[in-house]
Design a protein around this motif. Structure first.
Motif, PDB file in Angstrom:
ATOM      1  N   SER A   1       0.862  -1.192   0.000  1.00 44.31           N
ATOM      2  CA  SER A   1       0.000   0.000   0.000  1.00 44.31           C
ATOM      3  C   SER A   1       0.895   1.238   0.000  1.00 44.31           C
ATOM      4  CB  SER A   1      -0.909   0.011   1.222  1.00 44.31           C
ATOM      5  OG  SER A   1      -0.118   0.011   2.381  1.00 44.31           O
ATOM      6  N   ASN A   2       2.126   1.044   0.466  1.00 39.44           N
ATOM      7  CA  ASN A   2       3.061   2.161   0.428  1.00 39.44           C
ATOM      8  C   ASN A   2       4.400   1.612  -0.025  1.00 39.44           C
ATOM      9  OD1 ASN A   2       4.974   4.082   0.955  1.00 39.44           O
ATOM     10  ND2 ASN A   2       4.115   4.677   2.935  1.00 39.44           N
ATOM     11  N   PHE A   3       4.772   1.952  -1.246  1.00 40.38           N
ATOM     12  CA  PHE A   3       5.966   1.341  -1.823  1.00 40.38           C
ATOM     13  C   PHE A   3       7.228   1.721  -1.059  1.00 40.38           C
ATOM     14  CE2 PHE A   3       9.384   1.379  -5.047  1.00 40.38           C
ATOM     15  CZ  PHE A   3       9.528   0.007  -5.081  1.00 40.38           C
ATOM     16  N   PHE A   4       7.246   2.902  -0.482  1.00 40.94           N
ATOM     17  CA  PHE A   4       8.456   3.328   0.225  1.00 40.94           C
ATOM     18  C   PHE A   4       8.645   2.532   1.507  1.00 40.94           C
ATOM     19  CE2 PHE A   4       7.479   6.675  -2.689  1.00 40.94           C
ATOM     20  CZ  PHE A   4       8.720   6.858  -3.273  1.00 40.94           C
ATOM     21  N   TYR A   5       7.516   2.068   2.059  1.00 40.71           N
ATOM     22  CA  TYR A   5       7.618   1.209   3.231  1.00 40.71           C
ATOM     23  C   TYR A   5       8.248  -0.134   2.811  1.00 40.71           C
ATOM     24  CZ  TYR A   5       6.466  -1.664   7.200  1.00 40.71           C
ATOM     25  OH  TYR A   5       6.560  -2.532   8.259  1.00 40.71           O
ATOM     26  N   SER A   6       7.803  -0.664   1.674  1.00 39.16           N
ATOM     27  CA  SER A   6       8.375  -1.952   1.205  1.00 39.16           C
ATOM     28  C   SER A   6       9.876  -1.813   0.995  1.00 39.16           C
ATOM     29  CB  SER A   6       7.758  -2.399  -0.116  1.00 39.16           C
ATOM     30  OG  SER A   6       6.448  -1.992  -0.241  1.00 39.16           O
ATOM     31  N   LEU A   7      10.271  -0.676   0.423  1.00 36.82           N
ATOM     32  CA  LEU A   7      11.691  -0.462   0.138  1.00 36.82           C
ATOM     33  C   LEU A   7      12.517  -0.415   1.426  1.00 36.82           C
ATOM     34  CD1 LEU A   7      12.143   2.248  -2.604  1.00 36.82           C
ATOM     35  CD2 LEU A   7      12.702  -0.165  -2.723  1.00 36.82           C
ATOM     36  N   SER A   8      11.866   0.057   2.487  1.00 35.04           N
ATOM     37  CA  SER A   8      12.626   0.249   3.720  1.00 35.04           C
ATOM     38  C   SER A   8      12.688  -1.016   4.546  1.00 35.04           C
ATOM     39  CB  SER A   8      11.996   1.366   4.544  1.00 35.04           C
ATOM     40  OG  SER A   8      10.719   0.943   4.975  1.00 35.04           O
ATOM     41  N   ASN A   9      12.060  -2.079   4.073  1.00 40.03           N
ATOM     42  CA  ASN A   9      12.012  -3.295   4.872  1.00 40.03           C
ATOM     43  C   ASN A   9      12.484  -4.483   4.030  1.00 40.03           C
ATOM     44  OD1 ASN A   9      11.233  -5.532   6.340  1.00 40.03           O
ATOM     45  ND2 ASN A   9       9.506  -4.456   7.234  1.00 40.03           N
ATOM     46  N   ASN A  10      13.642  -5.025   4.394  1.00 35.28           N
ATOM     47  CA  ASN A  10      14.227  -6.082   3.563  1.00 35.28           C
ATOM     48  C   ASN A  10      13.375  -7.340   3.464  1.00 35.28           C
ATOM     49  OD1 ASN A  10      16.372  -4.645   2.787  1.00 35.28           O
ATOM     50  ND2 ASN A  10      17.843  -5.589   4.186  1.00 35.28           N
ATOM     51  N   GLY A  11      12.439  -7.496   4.391  1.00 40.05           N
ATOM     52  CA  GLY A  11      11.612  -8.707   4.349  1.00 40.05           C
ATOM     53  C   GLY A  11      10.497  -8.609   3.323  1.00 40.05           C
ATOM     54  N   LEU A  12      10.341  -7.458   2.701  1.00 41.72           N
ATOM     55  CA  LEU A  12       9.197  -7.275   1.801  1.00 41.72           C
ATOM     56  C   LEU A  12       9.595  -7.353   0.330  1.00 41.72           C
ATOM     57  CD1 LEU A  12       7.375  -4.473   3.803  1.00 41.72           C
ATOM     58  CD2 LEU A  12       6.840  -6.901   3.716  1.00 41.72           C
ATOM     59  N   MET A  13      10.515  -8.255   0.040  1.00 42.10           N
ATOM     60  CA  MET A  13      11.027  -8.370  -1.322  1.00 42.10           C
ATOM     61  C   MET A  13       9.924  -8.698  -2.336  1.00 42.10           C
ATOM     62  SD  MET A  13      14.081  -7.685  -1.965  1.00 42.10           S
ATOM     63  CE  MET A  13      15.749  -8.226  -2.028  1.00 42.10           C
ATOM     64  N   LEU A  14       8.935  -9.516  -1.927  1.00 39.65           N
ATOM     65  CA  LEU A  14       7.872  -9.869  -2.876  1.00 39.65           C
ATOM     66  C   LEU A  14       7.093  -8.622  -3.295  1.00 39.65           C
ATOM     67  CD1 LEU A  14       6.383 -13.243  -1.602  1.00 39.65           C
ATOM     68  CD2 LEU A  14       7.538 -12.821  -3.763  1.00 39.65           C
TER      69      LEU A  14
END
Ligand code: ASP
Length: 481
Positions: A188-201
Protein backbone atom coordinates in the motif's frame (compact mmCIF):
# COMPACT_ATOMS: atom_id res chain seq x y z
CA UNK A 1 52.51 -14.24 -10.91
CA UNK A 2 49.04 -15.58 -11.66
CA UNK A 3 46.44 -13.98 -9.45
CA UNK A 4 44.58 -16.28 -7.09
CA UNK A 5 40.92 -16.63 -8.12
CA UNK A 6 38.48 -14.81 -5.88
CA UNK A 7 36.65 -17.92 -4.70
CA UNK A 8 39.95 -19.38 -3.47
CA UNK A 9 40.66 -16.20 -1.56
CA UNK A 10 37.18 -16.42 -0.04
CA UNK A 11 37.72 -20.07 0.90
CA UNK A 12 41.05 -19.19 2.53
CA UNK A 13 39.27 -16.39 4.41
CA UNK A 14 36.65 -18.86 5.64
CA UNK A 15 39.21 -21.43 6.78
CA UNK A 16 41.26 -18.78 8.59
CA UNK A 17 38.04 -17.52 10.21
CA UNK A 18 37.21 -20.97 11.60
CA UNK A 19 40.80 -21.51 12.76
CA UNK A 20 40.80 -18.11 14.44
CA UNK A 21 37.50 -18.88 16.19
CA UNK A 22 38.75 -22.24 17.47
CA UNK A 23 42.04 -20.78 18.70
CA UNK A 24 40.35 -17.77 20.29
CA UNK A 25 37.77 -19.99 21.94
CA UNK A 26 40.42 -22.24 23.49
CA UNK A 27 42.36 -19.18 24.68
CA UNK A 28 39.20 -17.69 26.19
CA UNK A 29 39.07 -14.78 23.74
CA UNK A 30 35.68 -15.51 22.25
CA UNK A 31 34.20 -12.30 23.57
CA UNK A 32 37.00 -10.36 21.88
CA UNK A 33 36.17 -12.03 18.57
CA UNK A 34 32.48 -11.31 18.99
CA UNK A 35 33.11 -7.68 19.98
CA UNK A 36 35.86 -6.72 17.57
CA UNK A 37 35.84 -9.07 14.59
CA UNK A 38 32.26 -10.25 14.14
CA UNK A 39 30.91 -6.70 13.45
CA UNK A 40 32.89 -6.65 10.17
CA UNK A 41 30.90 -9.68 9.05
CA UNK A 42 27.69 -7.79 9.80
CA UNK A 43 29.01 -4.77 7.88
CA UNK A 44 29.66 -7.04 4.89
CA UNK A 45 26.13 -8.49 4.91
CA UNK A 46 24.69 -5.00 5.37
CA UNK A 47 26.66 -3.71 2.38
CA UNK A 48 25.46 -6.56 0.17
CA UNK A 49 21.87 -6.20 1.28
CA UNK A 50 22.08 -2.47 0.76
CA UNK A 51 22.87 -3.18 -2.86
CA UNK A 52 20.43 -6.08 -3.23
CA UNK A 53 17.17 -4.18 -2.65
CA UNK A 54 17.65 -1.44 -5.28
CA UNK A 55 19.25 -4.00 -7.59
CA UNK A 56 16.14 -6.20 -7.47
CA UNK A 57 13.98 -3.16 -8.17
CA UNK A 58 15.97 -1.75 -11.07
CA UNK A 59 16.98 -5.03 -12.65
CA UNK A 60 13.42 -6.34 -12.76
CA UNK A 61 12.12 -3.09 -14.24
CA UNK A 62 14.83 -3.18 -16.88
CA UNK A 63 14.41 -6.93 -17.40
CA UNK A 64 10.66 -6.65 -17.94
CA UNK A 65 10.83 -3.53 -20.09
CA UNK A 66 13.65 -4.88 -22.24
CA UNK A 67 11.79 -8.07 -23.07
CA UNK A 68 9.80 -5.92 -25.43
CA UNK A 69 6.35 -7.37 -25.78
CA UNK A 70 3.90 -8.36 -23.05
CA UNK A 71 3.15 -11.74 -24.68
CA UNK A 72 6.71 -13.05 -24.41
CA UNK A 73 6.93 -11.61 -20.91
CA UNK A 74 3.86 -13.62 -19.91
CA UNK A 75 5.29 -16.79 -21.48
CA UNK A 76 8.65 -16.34 -19.78
CA UNK A 77 7.11 -15.45 -16.44
CA UNK A 78 4.94 -18.57 -16.52
CA UNK A 79 7.88 -20.75 -17.52
CA UNK A 80 10.09 -19.27 -14.80
CA UNK A 81 7.59 -19.81 -12.01
CA UNK A 82 6.69 -23.30 -13.32
CA UNK A 83 10.29 -24.51 -13.40
CA UNK A 84 11.04 -22.95 -10.02
CA UNK A 85 8.09 -24.84 -8.58
CA UNK A 86 9.21 -28.12 -10.16
CA UNK A 87 12.74 -27.91 -8.77
CA UNK A 88 11.36 -27.09 -5.32
CA UNK A 89 9.06 -30.12 -5.35
CA UNK A 90 11.95 -32.30 -6.55
CA UNK A 91 14.09 -31.08 -3.65
CA UNK A 92 11.36 -31.83 -1.12
CA UNK A 93 10.82 -35.29 -2.62
CA UNK A 94 14.55 -36.00 -2.32
CA UNK A 95 14.51 -34.81 1.30
CA UNK A 96 11.55 -37.04 2.13
CA UNK A 97 13.15 -40.02 0.41
CA UNK A 98 16.38 -39.62 2.39
CA UNK A 99 14.81 -38.99 5.77
CA UNK A 100 12.37 -41.89 5.38
CA UNK A 101 15.16 -44.23 4.31
CA UNK A 102 17.82 -43.28 6.86
CA UNK A 103 15.39 -42.48 9.71
CA UNK A 104 17.86 -40.31 11.66
CA UNK A 105 15.26 -39.60 14.36
CA UNK A 106 14.99 -43.30 15.18
CA UNK A 107 18.69 -43.59 15.91
CA UNK A 108 18.16 -41.81 19.21
CA UNK A 109 17.86 -44.15 22.18
CA UNK A 110 14.46 -45.70 22.81
CA UNK A 111 13.96 -44.25 26.29
CA UNK A 112 14.47 -40.66 25.16
CA UNK A 113 12.03 -41.22 22.32
CA UNK A 114 9.41 -42.55 24.72
CA UNK A 115 9.97 -39.51 26.94
CA UNK A 116 9.65 -37.27 23.91
CA UNK A 117 6.42 -38.96 22.96
CA UNK A 118 4.97 -38.36 26.41
CA UNK A 119 5.83 -34.68 26.27
CA UNK A 120 4.26 -34.50 22.81
CA UNK A 121 1.05 -36.06 24.06
CA UNK A 122 0.89 -33.61 26.95
CA UNK A 123 1.38 -30.76 24.53
CA UNK A 124 -1.12 -32.13 21.99
CA UNK A 125 -3.66 -32.60 24.75
CA UNK A 126 -3.22 -29.00 25.86
CA UNK A 127 -3.83 -27.92 22.27
CA UNK A 128 -6.99 -30.00 22.02
CA UNK A 129 -5.43 -32.43 19.50
CA UNK A 130 -6.40 -36.06 19.65
CA UNK A 131 -3.34 -38.28 19.58
CA UNK A 132 -4.12 -41.34 17.55
CA UNK A 133 -2.54 -44.70 18.38
CA UNK A 134 -1.28 -43.06 21.55
CA UNK A 135 0.37 -45.25 24.12
CA UNK A 136 -1.48 -45.25 27.39
CA UNK A 137 1.17 -43.81 29.63
CA UNK A 138 -1.24 -43.36 32.51
CA UNK A 139 -0.69 -47.03 33.28
CA UNK A 140 2.98 -46.32 33.77
CA UNK A 141 3.61 -45.74 37.52
CA UNK A 142 6.19 -42.99 37.17
CA UNK A 143 4.30 -41.25 34.40
CA UNK A 144 3.48 -38.11 36.38
CA UNK A 145 6.96 -37.69 37.72
CA UNK A 146 8.46 -38.02 34.29
CA UNK A 147 5.82 -35.86 32.69
CA UNK A 148 6.58 -33.10 35.15
CA UNK A 149 10.25 -33.33 34.42
CA UNK A 150 9.64 -33.19 30.70
CA UNK A 151 7.22 -30.33 30.82
CA UNK A 152 9.83 -28.39 32.79
CA UNK A 153 12.31 -29.13 30.06
CA UNK A 154 10.12 -28.02 27.23
CA UNK A 155 9.22 -24.90 29.16
CA UNK A 156 12.88 -24.07 29.36
CA UNK A 157 13.17 -24.54 25.64
CA UNK A 158 10.20 -22.33 25.07
CA UNK A 159 11.72 -19.63 27.17
CA UNK A 160 14.56 -19.31 24.72
CA UNK A 161 13.86 -15.77 23.74
CA UNK A 162 14.73 -16.12 20.09
CA UNK A 163 12.51 -19.15 19.59
CA UNK A 164 9.56 -17.59 21.38
CA UNK A 165 10.03 -14.46 19.34
CA UNK A 166 9.95 -16.36 16.09
CA UNK A 167 6.81 -18.16 17.12
CA UNK A 168 5.07 -14.91 17.91
CA UNK A 169 5.76 -13.52 14.45
CA UNK A 170 4.44 -16.63 12.77
CA UNK A 171 1.40 -16.86 15.03
CA UNK A 172 0.36 -13.34 14.24
CA UNK A 173 0.73 -14.17 10.58
CA UNK A 174 -1.43 -17.26 10.94
CA UNK A 175 -4.34 -15.45 12.50
CA UNK A 176 -5.32 -13.85 9.20
CA UNK A 177 -7.34 -14.93 6.16
CA UNK A 178 -6.21 -17.67 3.76
CA UNK A 179 -5.71 -15.05 1.08
CA UNK A 180 -3.36 -13.07 3.33
CA UNK A 181 -0.19 -14.14 1.43
CA UNK A 182 -1.71 -12.66 -1.73
CA UNK A 183 -2.73 -9.49 0.08
CA UNK A 184 0.80 -9.22 1.48
CA UNK A 185 2.31 -9.12 -2.01
CA UNK A 186 0.54 -5.89 -2.92
CA UNK A 187 2.12 -2.92 -1.14
CA UNK A 188 0.00 0.00 0.00
CA UNK A 189 3.06 2.16 0.43
CA UNK A 190 5.97 1.34 -1.82
CA UNK A 191 8.46 3.33 0.22
CA UNK A 192 7.62 1.21 3.23
CA UNK A 193 8.38 -1.95 1.20
CA UNK A 194 11.69 -0.46 0.14
CA UNK A 195 12.63 0.25 3.72
CA UNK A 196 12.01 -3.30 4.87
CA UNK A 197 14.23 -6.08 3.56
CA UNK A 198 11.61 -8.71 4.35
CA UNK A 199 9.20 -7.28 1.80
CA UNK A 200 11.03 -8.37 -1.32
CA UNK A 201 7.87 -9.87 -2.88
CA UNK A 202 6.23 -6.43 -2.72
CA UNK A 203 9.23 -4.89 -4.44
CA UNK A 204 9.05 -7.56 -7.15
CA UNK A 205 5.33 -6.90 -7.61
CA UNK A 206 5.93 -3.18 -7.98
CA UNK A 207 8.88 -3.66 -10.35
CA UNK A 208 6.97 -6.03 -12.65
CA UNK A 209 3.97 -3.68 -12.65
CA UNK A 210 6.18 -0.67 -13.39
CA UNK A 211 8.09 -2.53 -16.12
CA UNK A 212 4.89 -3.73 -17.81
CA UNK A 213 3.47 -0.20 -17.80
CA UNK A 214 6.68 1.08 -19.38
CA UNK A 215 5.92 -1.28 -22.27
CA UNK A 216 2.58 0.35 -22.81
CA UNK A 217 3.63 3.99 -23.00
CA UNK A 218 5.18 5.68 -26.03
CA UNK A 219 8.83 4.94 -26.86
CA UNK A 220 9.66 8.64 -26.62
CA UNK A 221 8.53 8.69 -23.00
CA UNK A 222 9.81 5.26 -21.92
CA UNK A 223 13.30 5.50 -23.45
CA UNK A 224 14.76 8.05 -21.01
CA UNK A 225 13.28 6.18 -18.05
CA UNK A 226 14.82 2.93 -19.23
CA UNK A 227 18.19 4.58 -19.82
CA UNK A 228 18.12 5.91 -16.28
CA UNK A 229 17.16 2.50 -14.86
CA UNK A 230 19.96 0.79 -16.81
CA UNK A 231 22.49 3.40 -15.72
CA UNK A 232 21.53 3.10 -12.05
CA UNK A 233 21.80 -0.68 -12.37
CA UNK A 234 25.37 -0.33 -13.59
CA UNK A 235 26.25 1.81 -10.58
CA UNK A 236 24.99 -0.87 -8.19
CA UNK A 237 26.92 -3.56 -10.03
CA UNK A 238 30.07 -1.46 -9.69
CA UNK A 239 29.39 -1.27 -5.97
CA UNK A 240 29.36 -5.07 -5.88
CA UNK A 241 32.72 -5.18 -7.64
CA UNK A 242 34.22 -2.88 -5.06
CA UNK A 243 32.74 -4.67 -2.05
CA UNK A 244 33.85 -8.03 -3.44
CA UNK A 245 37.48 -6.96 -3.43
CA UNK A 246 37.32 -7.02 0.35
CA UNK A 247 35.21 -10.18 0.51
CA UNK A 248 37.99 -12.52 1.75
CA UNK A 249 38.58 -10.35 4.82
CA UNK A 250 34.88 -9.87 5.49
CA UNK A 251 34.27 -13.59 5.14
CA UNK A 252 37.04 -14.26 7.66
CA UNK A 253 35.20 -12.00 10.12
CA UNK A 254 31.84 -13.64 9.38
CA UNK A 255 33.03 -17.17 9.98
CA UNK A 256 35.07 -16.22 13.05
CA UNK A 257 31.91 -14.65 14.50
CA UNK A 258 29.57 -17.55 13.69
CA UNK A 259 31.88 -20.20 15.17
CA UNK A 260 32.79 -18.10 18.22
CA UNK A 261 29.14 -17.59 19.04
CA UNK A 262 28.57 -21.34 18.86
CA UNK A 263 31.64 -22.33 20.85
CA UNK A 264 31.87 -19.59 23.47
CA UNK A 265 35.01 -20.32 25.42
CA UNK A 266 34.58 -24.07 25.15
CA UNK A 267 35.58 -25.62 21.82
CA UNK A 268 34.20 -28.99 22.97
CA UNK A 269 30.70 -27.50 22.84
CA UNK A 270 30.68 -27.41 19.06
CA UNK A 271 31.56 -31.09 18.94
CA UNK A 272 28.90 -31.92 21.57
CA UNK A 273 26.22 -30.06 19.62
CA UNK A 274 27.10 -31.95 16.47
CA UNK A 275 27.21 -35.34 18.18
CA UNK A 276 23.59 -35.03 19.30
CA UNK A 277 22.26 -33.80 16.00
CA UNK A 278 24.86 -35.54 13.86
CA UNK A 279 22.63 -37.95 11.96
CA UNK A 280 20.03 -35.32 11.24
CA UNK A 281 22.69 -32.90 10.00
CA UNK A 282 24.24 -35.64 7.90
CA UNK A 283 20.95 -36.46 6.15
CA UNK A 284 20.31 -32.77 5.41
CA UNK A 285 23.87 -32.41 4.14
CA UNK A 286 23.68 -35.50 1.90
CA UNK A 287 20.46 -34.15 0.39
CA UNK A 288 21.90 -30.69 -0.20
CA UNK A 289 25.14 -32.03 -1.70
CA UNK A 290 23.16 -34.36 -3.98
CA UNK A 291 21.20 -31.35 -5.21
CA UNK A 292 24.36 -29.37 -5.95
CA UNK A 293 26.56 -32.06 -7.44
CA UNK A 294 24.07 -34.51 -9.00
CA UNK A 295 20.56 -33.17 -9.49
CA UNK A 296 21.31 -29.71 -10.92
CA UNK A 297 24.08 -30.96 -13.22
CA UNK A 298 21.70 -33.69 -14.44
CA UNK A 299 18.99 -31.12 -15.13
CA UNK A 300 21.53 -28.94 -16.94
CA UNK A 301 22.84 -31.87 -18.96
CA UNK A 302 19.32 -32.75 -20.01
CA UNK A 303 18.05 -29.29 -20.88
CA UNK A 304 21.14 -27.15 -21.54
CA UNK A 305 23.78 -29.20 -23.26
CA UNK A 306 26.14 -26.26 -23.78
CA UNK A 307 27.34 -25.88 -20.21
CA UNK A 308 29.82 -28.56 -19.09
CA UNK A 309 29.89 -29.90 -15.52
CA UNK A 310 33.12 -28.25 -14.43
CA UNK A 311 32.37 -25.11 -16.44
CA UNK A 312 29.17 -24.60 -14.46
CA UNK A 313 30.90 -24.86 -11.11
CA UNK A 314 33.84 -22.74 -12.19
CA UNK A 315 31.45 -20.06 -13.34
CA UNK A 316 29.30 -20.13 -10.24
CA UNK A 317 31.99 -20.62 -7.59
CA UNK A 318 32.23 -16.95 -6.51
CA UNK A 319 28.47 -16.86 -5.89
CA UNK A 320 28.48 -20.26 -4.21
CA UNK A 321 31.30 -19.43 -1.81
CA UNK A 322 29.64 -16.13 -0.99
CA UNK A 323 26.28 -17.83 -0.39
CA UNK A 324 28.05 -20.23 1.94
CA UNK A 325 29.68 -17.52 3.98
CA UNK A 326 26.79 -15.05 4.14
CA UNK A 327 23.87 -17.53 4.42
CA UNK A 328 21.77 -15.10 2.48
CA UNK A 329 20.68 -15.50 -1.11
CA UNK A 330 19.55 -11.86 -1.16
CA UNK A 331 23.00 -10.66 -0.16
CA UNK A 332 24.52 -12.99 -2.75
CA UNK A 333 22.16 -11.89 -5.54
CA UNK A 334 24.37 -9.18 -7.05
CA UNK A 335 27.24 -11.66 -7.37
CA UNK A 336 24.94 -14.42 -8.65
CA UNK A 337 23.83 -12.05 -11.39
CA UNK A 338 27.39 -11.22 -12.40
CA UNK A 339 28.41 -14.89 -12.46
CA UNK A 340 25.39 -15.94 -14.51
CA UNK A 341 25.76 -13.08 -16.99
CA UNK A 342 29.52 -12.87 -17.39
CA UNK A 343 30.56 -16.47 -16.84
CA UNK A 344 27.60 -18.58 -17.96
CA UNK A 345 26.79 -16.16 -20.77
CA UNK A 346 23.12 -15.66 -19.95
CA UNK A 347 21.69 -12.57 -21.60
CA UNK A 348 20.99 -9.74 -19.16
CA UNK A 349 17.40 -9.59 -20.38
CA UNK A 350 16.78 -13.02 -18.90
CA UNK A 351 18.94 -12.89 -15.78
CA UNK A 352 17.66 -9.53 -14.61
CA UNK A 353 14.16 -10.92 -14.58
CA UNK A 354 14.66 -14.56 -13.55
CA UNK A 355 17.32 -14.25 -10.82
CA UNK A 356 15.82 -11.60 -8.51
CA UNK A 357 12.54 -13.51 -8.54
CA UNK A 358 14.42 -16.76 -7.90
CA UNK A 359 16.34 -15.33 -4.96
CA UNK A 360 13.04 -14.55 -3.33
CA UNK A 361 10.74 -17.42 -4.27
CA UNK A 362 12.96 -20.35 -5.25
CA UNK A 363 14.62 -21.96 -2.27
CA UNK A 364 15.21 -25.62 -3.01
CA UNK A 365 17.74 -26.05 -0.22
CA UNK A 366 15.40 -24.51 2.32
CA UNK A 367 12.47 -26.70 1.30
CA UNK A 368 14.58 -29.88 1.31
CA UNK A 369 15.83 -29.08 4.80
CA UNK A 370 12.33 -28.32 6.05
CA UNK A 371 11.06 -31.68 4.84
CA UNK A 372 13.93 -33.53 6.52
CA UNK A 373 13.61 -31.52 9.74
CA UNK A 374 9.87 -32.13 10.16
CA UNK A 375 10.12 -35.88 9.62
CA UNK A 376 13.23 -36.11 11.82
CA UNK A 377 11.48 -34.29 14.66
CA UNK A 378 8.44 -36.54 14.28
CA UNK A 379 10.65 -39.64 14.30
CA UNK A 380 12.45 -38.60 17.47
CA UNK A 381 9.06 -38.18 19.14
CA UNK A 382 7.95 -41.64 18.00
CA UNK A 383 5.40 -40.24 15.59
CA UNK A 384 4.97 -41.81 12.18
CA UNK A 385 3.55 -39.35 9.71
CA UNK A 386 1.06 -40.83 7.25
CA UNK A 387 1.41 -40.44 3.47
CA UNK A 388 -1.33 -37.79 3.62
CA UNK A 389 0.62 -35.87 6.24
CA UNK A 390 3.80 -36.14 4.19
CA UNK A 391 1.93 -34.68 1.22
CA UNK A 392 0.87 -31.82 3.47
CA UNK A 393 4.56 -31.39 4.29
CA UNK A 394 5.34 -31.13 0.55
CA UNK A 395 2.71 -28.44 0.08
CA UNK A 396 3.53 -26.38 3.14
CA UNK A 397 7.28 -26.68 2.67
CA UNK A 398 6.83 -25.39 -0.89
CA UNK A 399 4.81 -22.43 0.32
CA UNK A 400 7.09 -21.86 3.29
CA UNK A 401 10.16 -21.77 1.07
CA UNK A 402 8.46 -19.27 -1.22
CA UNK A 403 7.56 -17.17 1.81
CA UNK A 404 11.01 -17.40 3.43
CA UNK A 405 13.00 -14.22 3.21
CA UNK A 406 16.40 -14.71 1.60
CA UNK A 407 18.30 -13.99 4.81
CA UNK A 408 20.04 -16.13 7.44
CA UNK A 409 17.78 -18.48 9.42
CA UNK A 410 14.60 -17.53 7.56
CA UNK A 411 14.02 -21.22 6.77
CA UNK A 412 14.03 -22.07 10.47
CA UNK A 413 11.30 -19.53 11.18
CA UNK A 414 9.12 -20.84 8.40
CA UNK A 415 9.61 -24.38 9.67
CA UNK A 416 7.14 -23.44 12.40
CA UNK A 417 4.38 -23.31 9.79
CA UNK A 418 5.32 -26.70 8.36
CA UNK A 419 5.36 -28.32 11.83
CA UNK A 420 2.07 -26.72 12.62
CA UNK A 421 0.43 -27.96 9.43
CA UNK A 422 0.79 -31.58 10.53
CA UNK A 423 -0.11 -31.00 14.17
CA UNK A 424 3.42 -31.12 15.56
CA UNK A 425 4.77 -28.82 18.23
CA UNK A 426 6.32 -25.69 16.64
CA UNK A 427 8.53 -25.20 19.70
CA UNK A 428 10.59 -28.16 18.47
CA UNK A 429 12.56 -25.79 16.31
CA UNK A 430 14.51 -25.26 19.54
CA UNK A 431 15.85 -28.84 19.19
CA UNK A 432 17.53 -28.29 15.85
CA UNK A 433 18.40 -24.67 16.53
CA UNK A 434 22.03 -25.33 17.56
CA UNK A 435 23.10 -26.71 14.18
CA UNK A 436 20.87 -24.52 12.09
CA UNK A 437 23.33 -21.78 11.25
CA UNK A 438 25.79 -24.25 9.75
CA UNK A 439 23.12 -26.07 7.72
CA UNK A 440 21.84 -22.66 6.61
CA UNK A 441 25.17 -22.04 4.87
CA UNK A 442 24.80 -25.18 2.79
CA UNK A 443 21.14 -24.69 1.97
CA UNK A 444 21.82 -21.15 0.79
CA UNK A 445 24.40 -22.54 -1.68
CA UNK A 446 21.67 -24.86 -3.00
CA UNK A 447 19.21 -21.97 -3.24
CA UNK A 448 21.64 -19.92 -5.29
CA UNK A 449 22.76 -22.84 -7.48
CA UNK A 450 19.11 -23.68 -8.17
CA UNK A 451 18.38 -20.14 -9.33
CA UNK A 452 21.36 -20.20 -11.68
CA UNK A 453 20.33 -23.59 -13.10
CA UNK A 454 16.78 -22.49 -13.83
CA UNK A 455 18.03 -19.20 -15.27
CA UNK A 456 20.28 -21.10 -17.70
CA UNK A 457 17.38 -23.31 -18.80
CA UNK A 458 15.12 -20.33 -19.47
CA UNK A 459 17.92 -18.48 -21.29
CA UNK A 460 18.67 -21.50 -23.46
CA UNK A 461 14.98 -21.92 -24.27
CA UNK A 462 14.84 -18.30 -25.41
CA UNK A 463 18.09 -18.61 -27.38
CA UNK A 464 19.78 -16.18 -25.07
CA UNK A 465 22.59 -18.28 -23.70
CA UNK A 466 26.07 -17.79 -25.03
CA UNK A 467 28.36 -19.92 -22.89
CA UNK A 468 32.08 -19.73 -23.54
CA UNK A 469 34.77 -21.50 -21.55
CA UNK A 470 36.76 -18.94 -19.54
CA UNK A 471 40.20 -19.20 -18.07
CA UNK A 472 39.24 -17.60 -14.79
CA UNK A 473 35.65 -16.89 -13.88
CA UNK A 474 36.54 -14.25 -11.37
CA UNK A 475 37.83 -11.76 -13.94
CA UNK A 476 34.34 -10.44 -13.51
CA UNK A 477 35.38 -8.75 -10.34
CA UNK A 478 38.52 -7.04 -11.55
CA UNK A 479 38.13 -3.41 -10.72
CA UNK A 480 39.82 -2.18 -13.85
CA UNK A 481 37.96 -4.44 -16.23
N1 ASP B 1 19.40 -18.41 4.35
C1 ASP B 1 18.57 -18.92 3.28
C2 ASP B 1 18.71 -18.02 2.08
O1 ASP B 1 18.95 -16.85 2.19
C3 ASP B 1 17.15 -19.05 3.68
C4 ASP B 1 17.02 -20.10 4.76
O2 ASP B 1 16.89 -21.28 4.41
O3 ASP B 1 17.13 -19.77 5.93
O4 ASP B 1 18.62 -18.48 0.98
Amino acid sequence: MKKLALHWKIIIGMVLGVIWALVSSSMGWSQFTIDWIDPFGTIFINLLKLIAVPLVLFSIISGVANIGDPASLGRMGGKTLGIYLLTTIMAIALGLLLVNSFKPGKLIDEQSRIDNRISYEIWADSQGYEVKDGINYLKNPDFFERAQEISKLSNNDLQEASVADKMKTVKSRRETTPLQPLVDIVPSNFFYSLSNNGLMLQIIFFAVFFGVCLLFISKAKSKPVLNLVDGVNEVFLKMVDIVMQAAPFFVFALLAGVVSKMAGNDVGKVIEIFKGLGWYSLVVLVGLLLMIFVIYPLILKTFVKKIPYTGFFKSMSPAQTLAFSTSSSAATLPVTMECVEQNLGVNKKISSFVLPIGATVNMDGTSLYQAVAVIFLAQMHMIDLTVGQQITVVLTATLASIGSAAVPSAGLVMLIIVLDSVGLNPAWIAIIFPVDRILDMFRTVVNVTGDATVCSIIADGENMLDYKEKASPTETFDLDS
